[in-house]
Design an enzyme around this catalytic site. Structure first.
Site, PDB file in Angstrom:
ATOM      1  N   ASP A 148     -46.104  57.828  34.361  1.00  0.00           N
ATOM      2  CA  ASP A 148     -45.767  58.577  33.156  1.00  0.00           C
ATOM      3  C   ASP A 148     -45.176  57.673  32.100  1.00  0.00           C
ATOM      4  O   ASP A 148     -44.688  56.601  32.410  1.00  0.00           O
ATOM      5  CB  ASP A 148     -44.642  59.548  33.492  1.00  0.00           C
ATOM      6  CG  ASP A 148     -45.161  60.884  33.946  1.00  0.00           C
ATOM      7  OD1 ASP A 148     -44.324  61.694  34.288  1.00  0.00           O
ATOM      8  OD2 ASP A 148     -46.388  61.092  33.933  1.00  0.00           O
ATOM      9  N   LYS A 170     -47.778  61.807  29.298  1.00  0.00           N
ATOM     10  CA  LYS A 170     -47.991  62.762  28.221  1.00  0.00           C
ATOM     11  C   LYS A 170     -47.068  62.397  27.076  1.00  0.00           C
ATOM     12  O   LYS A 170     -45.903  62.129  27.288  1.00  0.00           O
ATOM     13  CB  LYS A 170     -47.634  64.174  28.686  1.00  0.00           C
ATOM     14  CG  LYS A 170     -48.345  64.585  29.927  1.00  0.00           C
ATOM     15  CD  LYS A 170     -47.540  65.650  30.640  1.00  0.00           C
ATOM     16  CE  LYS A 170     -47.916  65.707  32.100  1.00  0.00           C
ATOM     17  NZ  LYS A 170     -46.844  66.226  32.908  1.00  0.00           N
ATOM     18  N   MET A 281     -34.843  67.260  26.884  1.00  0.00           N
ATOM     19  CA  MET A 281     -35.937  67.741  26.020  1.00  0.00           C
ATOM     20  C   MET A 281     -35.396  68.675  24.942  1.00  0.00           C
ATOM     21  O   MET A 281     -36.034  69.676  24.608  1.00  0.00           O
ATOM     22  CB  MET A 281     -36.993  68.491  26.871  1.00  0.00           C
ATOM     23  CG  MET A 281     -37.634  67.624  27.928  1.00  0.00           C
ATOM     24  SD  MET A 281     -38.821  68.521  28.944  1.00  0.00           S
ATOM     25  CE  MET A 281     -37.749  69.334  30.104  1.00  0.00           C
TER      26      MET A 281
HETATM   27  N1  SAH Z   1     -37.268  63.999  35.624  1.00  0.00           N
HETATM   28  C1  SAH Z   1     -36.570  63.435  34.493  1.00  0.00           C
HETATM   29  C2  SAH Z   1     -36.554  64.368  33.303  1.00  0.00           C
HETATM   30  C3  SAH Z   1     -37.918  64.692  32.767  1.00  0.00           C
HETATM   31  S1  SAH Z   1     -37.839  65.669  31.312  1.00  0.00           S
HETATM   32  C4  SAH Z   1     -35.175  63.037  34.913  1.00  0.00           C
HETATM   33  O1  SAH Z   1     -34.698  63.415  35.988  1.00  0.00           O
HETATM   34  O2  SAH Z   1     -34.554  62.273  34.164  1.00  0.00           O
HETATM   35  C5  SAH Z   1     -37.896  64.434  30.065  1.00  0.00           C
HETATM   36  C6  SAH Z   1     -36.570  64.359  29.343  1.00  0.00           C
HETATM   37  O3  SAH Z   1     -35.653  63.555  30.069  1.00  0.00           O
HETATM   38  C7  SAH Z   1     -36.633  63.704  27.988  1.00  0.00           C
HETATM   39  O4  SAH Z   1     -37.090  64.596  26.983  1.00  0.00           O
HETATM   40  C8  SAH Z   1     -35.186  63.348  27.785  1.00  0.00           C
HETATM   41  O5  SAH Z   1     -34.431  64.477  27.460  1.00  0.00           O
HETATM   42  C9  SAH Z   1     -34.783  62.924  29.172  1.00  0.00           C
HETATM   43  N2  SAH Z   1     -34.881  61.455  29.394  1.00  0.00           N
HETATM   44  C10 SAH Z   1     -35.534  60.834  30.366  1.00  0.00           C
HETATM   45  N3  SAH Z   1     -35.362  59.499  30.311  1.00  0.00           N
HETATM   46  C11 SAH Z   1     -34.566  59.284  29.244  1.00  0.00           C
HETATM   47  C12 SAH Z   1     -34.002  58.124  28.651  1.00  0.00           C
HETATM   48  N4  SAH Z   1     -34.238  56.912  29.143  1.00  0.00           N
HETATM   49  N5  SAH Z   1     -33.220  58.275  27.561  1.00  0.00           N
HETATM   50  C13 SAH Z   1     -32.969  59.484  27.040  1.00  0.00           C
HETATM   51  N6  SAH Z   1     -33.480  60.621  27.553  1.00  0.00           N
HETATM   52  C14 SAH Z   1     -34.247  60.525  28.648  1.00  0.00           C
END
Ligand code: SAH
Length: 368
Positions: A148, A170, A281
Site C-alpha cells: 500500500d 490507493k 483519515m
Molecule cells: N492501519 C493503519 C491506518 C490506516 S487508515 C494504522 O494502523 O496506522 C490511514 C490513516 O492512517 C491515514 O489517513 C492517517 O490518518 C493515518 N496514518 C497512517 N500513517 C500515517 C503517518 N505516517 N502519518 C500520519 N498519519 C498516518
C-alpha cells in the site's frame, strides 16, 4: 559472521531443486550475480563448477541434503545407500571439490515446497525501525508482496529480495485495485504455491481492511497468518511528542475514523468520555468534527493537534484549540495522511518537548 562480497557479474552455481531454490536464485540475481542452477547430481559432472566464484548449496532445513530429495540425486552419483544418505554424500563430495578448487561454498535454506500461504503484515507508520522482526522475516521469505501507499515501501526491494512487488495502493478517492481484487490476488497467488505477503501501513486490523482479507483467505481455505504492526493511532502522536494517555490528565483514548462525518450521538459520546480522541483519515472532515464536538459541549479551549506525515522528513505538527484548529489547519494547508489528537494530552506533549514555537502558537490561540 558477516562477509561482504561484491557479487555483481560473478558466476554463481546454485545447487538444488528448482522450486526449493527459487528464493535463493532471486536473491543472488538481485545482487547482480550471473547465476546458474544445477541439480545435486549435475553439480558433480566435470566442469559444472568451472569459473564459479561461489557455490550455493540449497539444503532442506532438516539438514542432510538437497530439497526436494530422491529424484534429484541418482544413486550412480553417490553410491547405493538410501536417498538421504546419497544426498549427504553428494553435498560432502561437492564441498570437497570446492575446497580443492578454492571455490567458496555457502549453505542456504530451501524454500518450503508445498501449498502457498498468506501473511498479513502491519508495516508500522513508515519508519523502517518500526517494522517488527516478524514482519521483516516474512518479507525475506516472500515470493510476492502486495503493498500500500502507507506501508514502508522505500526499502522493500532490500527487505523482500526474492519477491515480485505489486503496488495495490490507493490514493484517497482513487481506488487503484478494488478490495475484492486484492482479496482475489491474495488467494490466487497463494494457490500457485507462493508465499504471499500483504503489507499494510500501521496495524492491519486498524482501519486497514485486514480482517476482510483474512476472511477471504479463510473462506478460500488458504492459510493466513497475521503479524500486527505499530499503529499510527499511537505512534504518530508519539512522533510529535504527544502521549495518548498521561497520568492525571487522560486515562483513556478513543480511536475514531474520520473518513465520513460522525453522527450527533457519536459526538455526544466522544465529548462525554473526557479522554483523548485520536482521529485517523480525519483531515477533510475536521470542520464537521470540530463543530459536532462543540455542539456536544466540548469547551472551545480544548487543545487539538494535527500531525501530518509522521516519521517522514516532512513531518509537521499544527496545534490549536477546538475554536482555532480549523482556521489553523486551513492556513497551514494540512493534508492527509495526518492523525488528529484532541485532548489535554496535546498540551502535555508540547510542554514536555519544550517546543517553544508550538507552545507560543498554542498559547496564542488559547488566548484568542
Ligand atoms: N492501519 C493503519 C491506518 C490506516 S487508515 C494504522 O494502523 O496506522 C490511514 C490513516 O492512517 C491515514 O489517513 C492517517 O490518518 C493515518 N496514518 C497512517 N500513517 C500515517 C503517518 N505516517 N502519518 C500520519 N498519519 C498516518
Amino acid at each position: 559472521m558477516q562477509l561482504e562480497v561484491d557479487l555483481a557479474g560473478q558466476r554463481i552455481v546454485v545447487v538444488g531443486a528448482e522450486q526449493a531454490s527459487r528464493r535463493v536464485l532471486a536473491r543472488y540475481r538481485a545482487a547482480g550475480a550471473d547465476v546458474e542452477r544445477v541439480s545435486g547430481a549435475a553439480a558433480l559432472h566435470p566442469g559444472a563448477l568451472a569459473g564459479a566464484r561461489l557455490v550455493v548449496l540449497v539444503e532442506s532445513a532438516h539438514g542432510g541434503g538437497f530439497a526436494p530429495p530422491a529424484a534429484d540425486v541418482p544413486a550412480v552419483a553417490a553410491g547405493s545407500g538410501p536417498a538421504a544418505t546419497d544426498r549427504t554424500v553428494v553435498a560432502g563430495d561437492l564441498r570437497e571439490r570446492c575446497r580443492d578448487a578454492g571455490v567458496l561454498v555457502v549453505r542456504e535454506e530451501a524454500a518450503a515446497v508445498g501449498p502457498g500461504h498468506v501473511t498479513l503484515i502491519g508495516g508500522g507508520p513508515g519508519a523502517l525501525g518500526l517494522l517488527t522482526l516478524d514482519a521483516a522475516a516474512a518479507l525475506r521469505e516472500a515470493d510476492v508482496v502486495l503493498y500500500d501507499r502507507l506501508a514502508p515501501t522505500e526499502d522493500l526491494a532490500v527487505l523482500a529480495p526474492a519477491a515480485e512487488l505489486i503496488d495495490v495502493g490507493k490514493l484517497p478517492g482513487h481506488h487503484r485495485v478494488p478490495q475484492s481484487g486484492i482479496n482475489d490476488l491474495l488467494v490466487r497467488y497463494a494457490r500457485e504455491g507462493r508465499h504471499v505477503v500483504r503489507l499494510k501501513g500501521g496495524d492491519p486490523f486498524v482501519f486497514g481492511r485486514g480482517s476482510e482479507e483474512l476472511a477471504a483467505c479463510l473462506e478460500a481455505r488458504v492459510p493466513c497468518r497475521v503479524v500486527p504492526g505499530v499503529s499510527s493511532a499511537i505512534s504518530v502522536p508519539a512522533a510529535a511528542g504527544i502521549p495518548v494517555t498521561h497520568r492525571g490528565v487522560s486515562h483513556l483514548f478513543t480511536v475514531v475514523s474520520g473518513h465520513a462525518p460522525l453522527s450527533e450521538e457519536e459526538h455526544l459520546h466522544l465529548a462525554g468520555l473526557g479522554g483523548t480522541i485520536v482521529v485517523l483519515m480525519g483531515v477533510s472532515t475536521l470542520p464537521q468534527l470540530v463543530a459536532g464536538l462543540g455542539r456536544a459541549g466540548m469547551r472551545p479551549g480544548m487543545p487539538v493537534a494535527v500531525v501530518e506525515r509522521g516519521y517522514s522528513a516532512s513531518q509537521r505538527t499544527t496545534a490549536g484549540t477546538l475554536a482555532t484548529i480549523v482556521t489553523a489547519a486551513g492556513a497551514a494547508r494540512c493534508q492527509s495522511p495526518a492523525v488528529l489528537v484532541i485532548g489535554e494530552v496535546v498540551r502535555v506533549g508540547l510542554e514536555l518537548q519544550g517546543g517553544a514555537t508550538h507552545l507560543a502558537r498554542l498559547t496564542e490561540s488559547l488566548a484568542s
